[in-house]
Design a protein around this motif. Structure first.
Motif, PDB file in Angstrom:
ATOM      1  N   GLN A 106      -4.213  17.619  -1.581  1.00  0.00           N
ATOM      2  CA  GLN A 106      -3.129  18.103  -2.421  1.00  0.00           C
ATOM      3  C   GLN A 106      -1.788  17.525  -1.958  1.00  0.00           C
ATOM      4  O   GLN A 106      -0.965  17.094  -2.770  1.00  0.00           O
ATOM      5  CB  GLN A 106      -3.054  19.640  -2.403  1.00  0.00           C
ATOM      6  CG  GLN A 106      -4.249  20.317  -3.018  1.00  0.00           C
ATOM      7  CD  GLN A 106      -5.342  20.630  -2.011  1.00  0.00           C
ATOM      8  OE1 GLN A 106      -5.549  19.905  -1.049  1.00  0.00           O
ATOM      9  NE2 GLN A 106      -6.055  21.718  -2.251  1.00  0.00           N
ATOM     10  N   THR A 107      -1.578  17.513  -0.648  1.00  0.00           N
ATOM     11  CA  THR A 107      -0.337  16.975  -0.094  1.00  0.00           C
ATOM     12  C   THR A 107      -0.249  15.478  -0.339  1.00  0.00           C
ATOM     13  O   THR A 107       0.812  14.970  -0.726  1.00  0.00           O
ATOM     14  CB  THR A 107      -0.255  17.286   1.419  1.00  0.00           C
ATOM     15  OG1 THR A 107      -0.314  18.707   1.602  1.00  0.00           O
ATOM     16  CG2 THR A 107       1.024  16.743   2.028  1.00  0.00           C
ATOM     17  N   LEU A 108      -1.346  14.777  -0.132  1.00  0.00           N
ATOM     18  CA  LEU A 108      -1.356  13.337  -0.364  1.00  0.00           C
ATOM     19  C   LEU A 108      -1.028  13.020  -1.823  1.00  0.00           C
ATOM     20  O   LEU A 108      -0.189  12.152  -2.097  1.00  0.00           O
ATOM     21  CB  LEU A 108      -2.721  12.754   0.018  1.00  0.00           C
ATOM     22  CG  LEU A 108      -2.890  11.252  -0.194  1.00  0.00           C
ATOM     23  CD1 LEU A 108      -1.968  10.481   0.729  1.00  0.00           C
ATOM     24  CD2 LEU A 108      -4.328  10.854   0.033  1.00  0.00           C
ATOM     25  N   ILE A 109      -1.633  13.716  -2.741  1.00  0.00           N
ATOM     26  CA  ILE A 109      -1.390  13.461  -4.161  1.00  0.00           C
ATOM     27  C   ILE A 109       0.046  13.801  -4.543  1.00  0.00           C
ATOM     28  O   ILE A 109       0.706  13.042  -5.256  1.00  0.00           O
ATOM     29  CB  ILE A 109      -2.412  14.235  -5.022  1.00  0.00           C
ATOM     30  CG1 ILE A 109      -3.799  13.622  -4.838  1.00  0.00           C
ATOM     31  CG2 ILE A 109      -2.015  14.231  -6.489  1.00  0.00           C
ATOM     32  CD1 ILE A 109      -4.926  14.468  -5.390  1.00  0.00           C
ATOM     33  N   THR A 116       1.351  -1.335  -2.471  1.00  0.00           N
ATOM     34  CA  THR A 116       1.538  -0.972  -1.058  1.00  0.00           C
ATOM     35  C   THR A 116       1.356   0.528  -0.863  1.00  0.00           C
ATOM     36  O   THR A 116       0.714   0.959   0.104  1.00  0.00           O
ATOM     37  CB  THR A 116       2.940  -1.405  -0.581  1.00  0.00           C
ATOM     38  OG1 THR A 116       3.093  -2.803  -0.800  1.00  0.00           O
ATOM     39  CG2 THR A 116       3.145  -1.086   0.888  1.00  0.00           C
ATOM     40  N   LEU A 117       1.907   1.320  -1.753  1.00  0.00           N
ATOM     41  CA  LEU A 117       1.782   2.781  -1.673  1.00  0.00           C
ATOM     42  C   LEU A 117       0.323   3.202  -1.751  1.00  0.00           C
ATOM     43  O   LEU A 117      -0.137   4.034  -0.968  1.00  0.00           O
ATOM     44  CB  LEU A 117       2.604   3.421  -2.794  1.00  0.00           C
ATOM     45  CG  LEU A 117       2.932   4.894  -2.702  1.00  0.00           C
ATOM     46  CD1 LEU A 117       3.764   5.189  -1.465  1.00  0.00           C
ATOM     47  CD2 LEU A 117       3.685   5.330  -3.945  1.00  0.00           C
ATOM     48  N   ALA A 118      -0.419   2.609  -2.677  1.00  0.00           N
ATOM     49  CA  ALA A 118      -1.847   2.923  -2.809  1.00  0.00           C
ATOM     50  C   ALA A 118      -2.626   2.472  -1.575  1.00  0.00           C
ATOM     51  O   ALA A 118      -3.493   3.207  -1.077  1.00  0.00           O
ATOM     52  CB  ALA A 118      -2.414   2.267  -4.062  1.00  0.00           C
ATOM     53  N   ALA A 119      -2.313   1.278  -1.068  1.00  0.00           N
ATOM     54  CA  ALA A 119      -3.014   0.766   0.114  1.00  0.00           C
ATOM     55  C   ALA A 119      -2.749   1.645   1.337  1.00  0.00           C
ATOM     56  O   ALA A 119      -3.675   1.958   2.098  1.00  0.00           O
ATOM     57  CB  ALA A 119      -2.587  -0.675   0.384  1.00  0.00           C
ATOM     58  N   LEU A 149      -5.482   3.761   3.453  1.00  0.00           N
ATOM     59  CA  LEU A 149      -5.578   3.600   4.905  1.00  0.00           C
ATOM     60  C   LEU A 149      -5.401   4.933   5.633  1.00  0.00           C
ATOM     61  O   LEU A 149      -6.086   5.193   6.634  1.00  0.00           O
ATOM     62  CB  LEU A 149      -4.547   2.592   5.404  1.00  0.00           C
ATOM     63  CG  LEU A 149      -4.847   1.130   5.095  1.00  0.00           C
ATOM     64  CD1 LEU A 149      -3.671   0.243   5.511  1.00  0.00           C
ATOM     65  CD2 LEU A 149      -6.113   0.682   5.811  1.00  0.00           C
ATOM     66  N   LEU A 150      -4.502   5.773   5.158  1.00  0.00           N
ATOM     67  CA  LEU A 150      -4.302   7.084   5.780  1.00  0.00           C
ATOM     68  C   LEU A 150      -5.530   7.972   5.622  1.00  0.00           C
ATOM     69  O   LEU A 150      -5.921   8.676   6.564  1.00  0.00           O
ATOM     70  CB  LEU A 150      -3.074   7.769   5.185  1.00  0.00           C
ATOM     71  CG  LEU A 150      -1.730   7.213   5.636  1.00  0.00           C
ATOM     72  CD1 LEU A 150      -0.607   7.742   4.758  1.00  0.00           C
ATOM     73  CD2 LEU A 150      -1.479   7.560   7.093  1.00  0.00           C
ATOM     74  N   VAL A 151      -6.162   7.928   4.462  1.00  0.00           N
ATOM     75  CA  VAL A 151      -7.381   8.716   4.245  1.00  0.00           C
ATOM     76  C   VAL A 151      -8.495   8.203   5.154  1.00  0.00           C
ATOM     77  O   VAL A 151      -9.196   8.989   5.813  1.00  0.00           O
ATOM     78  CB  VAL A 151      -7.814   8.677   2.764  1.00  0.00           C
ATOM     79  CG1 VAL A 151      -9.201   9.254   2.581  1.00  0.00           C
ATOM     80  CG2 VAL A 151      -6.813   9.427   1.904  1.00  0.00           C
ATOM     81  N   LEU A 152      -8.653   6.886   5.213  1.00  0.00           N
ATOM     82  CA  LEU A 152      -9.687   6.313   6.084  1.00  0.00           C
ATOM     83  C   LEU A 152      -9.420   6.613   7.552  1.00  0.00           C
ATOM     84  O   LEU A 152     -10.344   6.955   8.300  1.00  0.00           O
ATOM     85  CB  LEU A 152      -9.791   4.804   5.852  1.00  0.00           C
ATOM     86  CG  LEU A 152     -10.354   4.373   4.498  1.00  0.00           C
ATOM     87  CD1 LEU A 152     -10.280   2.860   4.349  1.00  0.00           C
ATOM     88  CD2 LEU A 152     -11.777   4.870   4.328  1.00  0.00           C
TER      89      LEU A 152
END
Length: 120
Positions: free
Chosen positions: A37-40, A7-10, A14-17
């Motif tokens: 950087q923030t996302l990672i 779920t975290l990866a999905a 979705l946030l990047v897209l």
């Protein structure tokens, strides 16, 4: 535990897209300068905290450990925000807004999955 990480990866994908679509539709000018950087950082931080909290089996101390993890996380993320603002003051607002959006979404996911574990 696997469901949380999937779920975290999905949600991250979705946030990047969604961010990419917002830029393509010109609803926002640019992505924040610390976008990935923030996302990672938040993805890794949330994953590590969830991993350790999920494995913690002492119900009497769970809330204490969770609150301690929140305090440590807030201190670390505060330092990250300070560095981010110092590195790029012109993009500080967009970077902090992106950070807060991710922090809110990932924290809601973490609490939702941990609540199911604790409430059993």
């Amino acid at each position: 535990m696997t469901r949380f990480f999937v779920t975290l990866a999905a949600v991250s994908i979705l946030l990047v897209l969604a961010s990419w679509v917002l830029v393509r539709l010109e609803w926002i000018q640019l992505l924040p300068s610390f976008f990935f950087q923030t996302l990672i950082l938040l993805l890794f931080g949330t994953g590590v905290i969830y991993f350790y909290l999920h494995r913690f089996n002492k119900a009497a101390f769970f809330i204490h450990v969770y609150l301690l993890s929140m305090a440590v996380k807030l201190l670390a993320y505060g330092v990250y925000n300070f560095v981010m603002i110092a590195e790029d003051p012109s993009e500080a607002v967009s970077n902090v807004i992106w950070f807060m959006v991710l922090y809110l979404i990932f924290t809601v996911l973490e609490i939702g999955f941990l609540y199911r574990k604790v409430s059993k």
